[in-house]
Design a protein around this motif. Structure first.
Motif, short mmCIF file in Angstrom:
data_model
loop_
_atom_site.label_atom_id
_atom_site.label_comp_id
_atom_site.label_asym_id
_atom_site.label_seq_id
_atom_site.Cartn_x
_atom_site.Cartn_y
_atom_site.Cartn_z
N GLY A 13 0.81 -1.22 0.00
CA GLY A 13 0.00 0.00 0.00
C GLY A 13 0.84 1.26 0.00
N SER A 14 1.93 1.24 0.77
CA SER A 14 2.76 2.45 0.85
C SER A 14 3.60 2.65 -0.41
N ALA A 15 3.93 1.56 -1.11
CA ALA A 15 4.78 1.68 -2.30
C ALA A 15 4.00 1.75 -3.60
N TRP A 16 2.71 1.42 -3.58
CA TRP A 16 1.95 1.30 -4.83
C TRP A 16 1.90 2.59 -5.66
N PRO A 17 1.77 3.78 -5.05
CA PRO A 17 1.76 4.99 -5.89
C PRO A 17 3.02 5.14 -6.76
N VAL A 18 4.13 4.53 -6.33
CA VAL A 18 5.36 4.59 -7.12
C VAL A 18 5.49 3.36 -8.02
N ILE A 19 5.07 2.19 -7.52
CA ILE A 19 5.14 0.97 -8.32
C ILE A 19 4.25 1.07 -9.55
N ARG A 20 3.05 1.62 -9.39
CA ARG A 20 2.06 1.64 -10.47
C ARG A 20 2.58 2.30 -11.75
N PRO A 21 3.09 3.54 -11.70
CA PRO A 21 3.61 4.11 -12.94
C PRO A 21 4.88 3.41 -13.44
N ASP A 22 5.68 2.91 -12.50
CA ASP A 22 6.92 2.22 -12.90
C ASP A 22 6.61 0.95 -13.67
N ILE B 57 7.48 3.08 7.07
CA ILE B 57 8.63 3.92 7.43
C ILE B 57 9.86 3.50 6.64
N ILE B 58 10.10 2.19 6.56
CA ILE B 58 11.24 1.69 5.78
C ILE B 58 11.09 2.04 4.31
N MET B 59 9.90 1.80 3.77
CA MET B 59 9.67 2.09 2.35
C MET B 59 9.81 3.58 2.07
N SER B 60 9.26 4.42 2.96
CA SER B 60 9.35 5.86 2.77
C SER B 60 10.80 6.32 2.78
N PHE B 61 11.63 5.75 3.67
CA PHE B 61 13.03 6.13 3.75
C PHE B 61 13.74 5.87 2.42
N TYR B 62 13.53 4.70 1.85
CA TYR B 62 14.23 4.37 0.61
C TYR B 62 13.67 5.12 -0.59
N MET B 63 12.37 5.45 -0.56
CA MET B 63 11.81 6.22 -1.67
C MET B 63 12.30 7.67 -1.62
N HIS C 155 16.68 7.26 -1.57
CA HIS C 155 17.28 6.55 -2.71
C HIS C 155 16.39 6.59 -3.96
N ASN C 156 15.22 7.19 -3.83
CA ASN C 156 14.29 7.31 -4.95
C ASN C 156 14.00 5.94 -5.56
N SER C 157 13.82 4.92 -4.71
CA SER C 157 13.64 3.57 -5.22
C SER C 157 12.77 2.74 -4.29
N TRP C 158 11.62 2.30 -4.78
CA TRP C 158 10.79 1.36 -4.02
C TRP C 158 11.43 -0.02 -3.99
N ASP D 148 14.59 -0.75 -3.58
CA ASP D 148 15.52 -0.84 -2.45
C ASP D 148 14.78 -1.09 -1.14
N GLY D 149 13.58 -0.54 -1.05
CA GLY D 149 12.77 -0.79 0.15
C GLY D 149 12.43 -2.26 0.30
N TYR D 150 12.02 -2.89 -0.81
CA TYR D 150 11.72 -4.32 -0.77
C TYR D 150 12.99 -5.13 -0.50
N THR D 151 14.12 -4.70 -1.07
CA THR D 151 15.37 -5.40 -0.81
C THR D 151 15.73 -5.36 0.67
N ALA D 152 15.57 -4.19 1.29
CA ALA D 152 15.90 -4.04 2.71
C ALA D 152 15.03 -4.96 3.58
N VAL D 153 13.74 -5.00 3.27
CA VAL D 153 12.84 -5.85 4.05
C VAL D 153 13.16 -7.32 3.83
N SER D 154 13.52 -7.70 2.61
CA SER D 154 13.89 -9.09 2.36
C SER D 154 15.15 -9.46 3.14
N MET D 155 16.09 -8.53 3.28
CA MET D 155 17.30 -8.80 4.06
C MET D 155 16.95 -9.00 5.54
#
Length: 416
Positions: free
Chosen positions: A32-41, A150-156, A159-162, A164-171
């Protein structure tokens, strides 16, 4: 009695379970927090997030249904480890997905892993720890769900990248998987220690208070035949239905019916979730003095009162009503889960816990969209009435279970 070393190991191990539930909550709020950026990408439509959520929910329901058999066959530790690896791999795949098609495929293992670990951990805590730990366990899920955005917002932002947010959570998930692998032998050891402690401290039935007396329940191949189970499942359905409906449509109600700005409304809905999280933290302490049945009933009454406040014209009261709904809902879900072995037998609890998770996710998946269809055909003003109706149906089902159990207790000759 457990030795000091055994108590220390059990406490440390409980901390690992808490961390596991934090990690379970983090992915739930990422999409939900990343979808506004994922959708156009990805070139996806606005509503495609709903399809992804449905796929995740479908995987969760399937894995919840089979989790009881898997736990009995492999054990909670191995199921938790395998599920954690599944979710970690799926999240890493999200970060590298080249198209929306891959997100749909990866949503399947994400749901399968999440459902299995949820049911397995709830069963383990219900069998081996006291009620306050179950409340705090779900409080820590709320911590994870709060950390996700919070994690997703930090990376967006940084780092301007959703991705990286998913990568951080996977780690984070992979790190937890390593911890689970190292501590794998402890799962069975702690369960055995708890069983010995339970047997050593067993109190004769003539010394047990009425609220704690339960008739012996044998193991059944079909747990749905046990009296009270179907009503319990209905209570889970409507609990998750009302929790999700308020979370999904509360903002729309405040904007459409109460003329709030979207920003202000979103802030109040965050307080609703805060009420659930803080309520579970507080309830964990209250369970040291008050049993689950009383807390569940009180929570339902508070939630109904909060729903009634949504109908009042004064802004302060209907906003307080949202917080009261959150506080009222707080003890219900963990309380019902923790009562499972006591009410329906330890031999049945693993399979039944999976069924309860499956029905709970069904309520989360389907009841909020059904209200959305109703509101689209009528008006968003129906929101408080539907919320109150869901809570009342949940309470009626839970009270029916209490009535059935009371009758069973009397029929066994226990004098209440």
């Amino acid at each position: 009695m457990l030795s000091r070393r055994s108590v220390a190991v059990a406490t440390m191990f409980l901390g690992i379970i808490y961390l596991a539930f934090i990690s379970l909550g983090i992915p739930d709020s990422l999409l939900g927090s990343a979808w506004p950026v994922i959708r156009p990408d990805m070139g996806a439509s606005f509503g495609f997030a709903g399809i992804l959520s449905m796929v995740v929910a479908g995987g969760t329901i399937v894995s919840s249904l089979v989790s009881g058999s898997l736990v009995q066959r492999l054990g909670t530790g191995k199921i938790t480890l395998i599920s954690c690896c599944l979710t970690a791999g799926a999240l890493l795949g999200f970060s590298m997905a080249p198209s929306i098609f891959w997100l749909v495929l990866l949503a399947i293992p994400l749901g399968l892993g999440g459902g299995a670990i949820d049911a397995a951990l709830n069963h383990y805590v219900a069998e081996n720890y006291k009620a306050h730990h179950m409340n705090w366990l779900h409080c820590f899920w709320g911590v994870g769900a709060t950390l996700g955005p919070i994690i997703m917002s930090f990376y967006m932002v940084k780092h301007n990248s959703w991705r990286d947010g998913y990568t951080a959570v996977s780690m984070i998930q992979f790190t937890l998987a390593i911890v689970l692998l190292v501590t794998l032998p402890l799962w069975k050891r702690i369960a055995v220690s708890r069983e010995h402690e339970r047997l050593d401290s067993m109190i004769p039935q003539d010394q047990v208070g009425p609220e704690l007396k339960q008739p012996a329940i044998s193991s059944k191949a079909n747990v749905l035949q046990i009296k009270g189970v179907k009503q319990t499942l209905i209570a889970f359905l409507f609990y998750c239905g009302v929790e999700s409906t308020v979370g999904l449509w509360g903002t729309s109600y405040l904007v459409g019916a109460r003329n709030m700005t979207a920003e202000t409304a979103a802030g109040w809905i965050s307080l609703y979730y805060g009420g659930i999280t803080m309520g579970r933290l507080i309830t964990g302490f209250i369970t040291l003095k008050i049993n689950n049945r009383v807390l569940i009933r009180c929570g339902q009454i508070i939630a109904i009162a909060g729903g009634g406040m949504l109908l009042l014209p004064l802004p302060q009261l209907f906003l307080v009503g949202l917080i009261l709904i959150g506080l009222g809902l707080a003890p219900i879900y963990p309380g019902l889960l923790h009562e499972t072995p006591t009410r329906f037998g330890r031999d049945n609890s693993a399979k039944l816990m999976g069924y309860q998770m499956a029905v709970a996710y069904t309520g989360t998946t389907f009841l909020p969209p059904l209200f959305g269809l109703l509101a689209a055909q009528t008006t968003i003003h129906a929101f408080p009435f539907i919320v109150i109706a869901f809570i009342i149906l949940m309470m009626m089902s839970a009270e029916k279970v209490n009535h059935i159990l009371n009758n069973q207790t009397k029929s066994t000759g226990i004098n209440c």
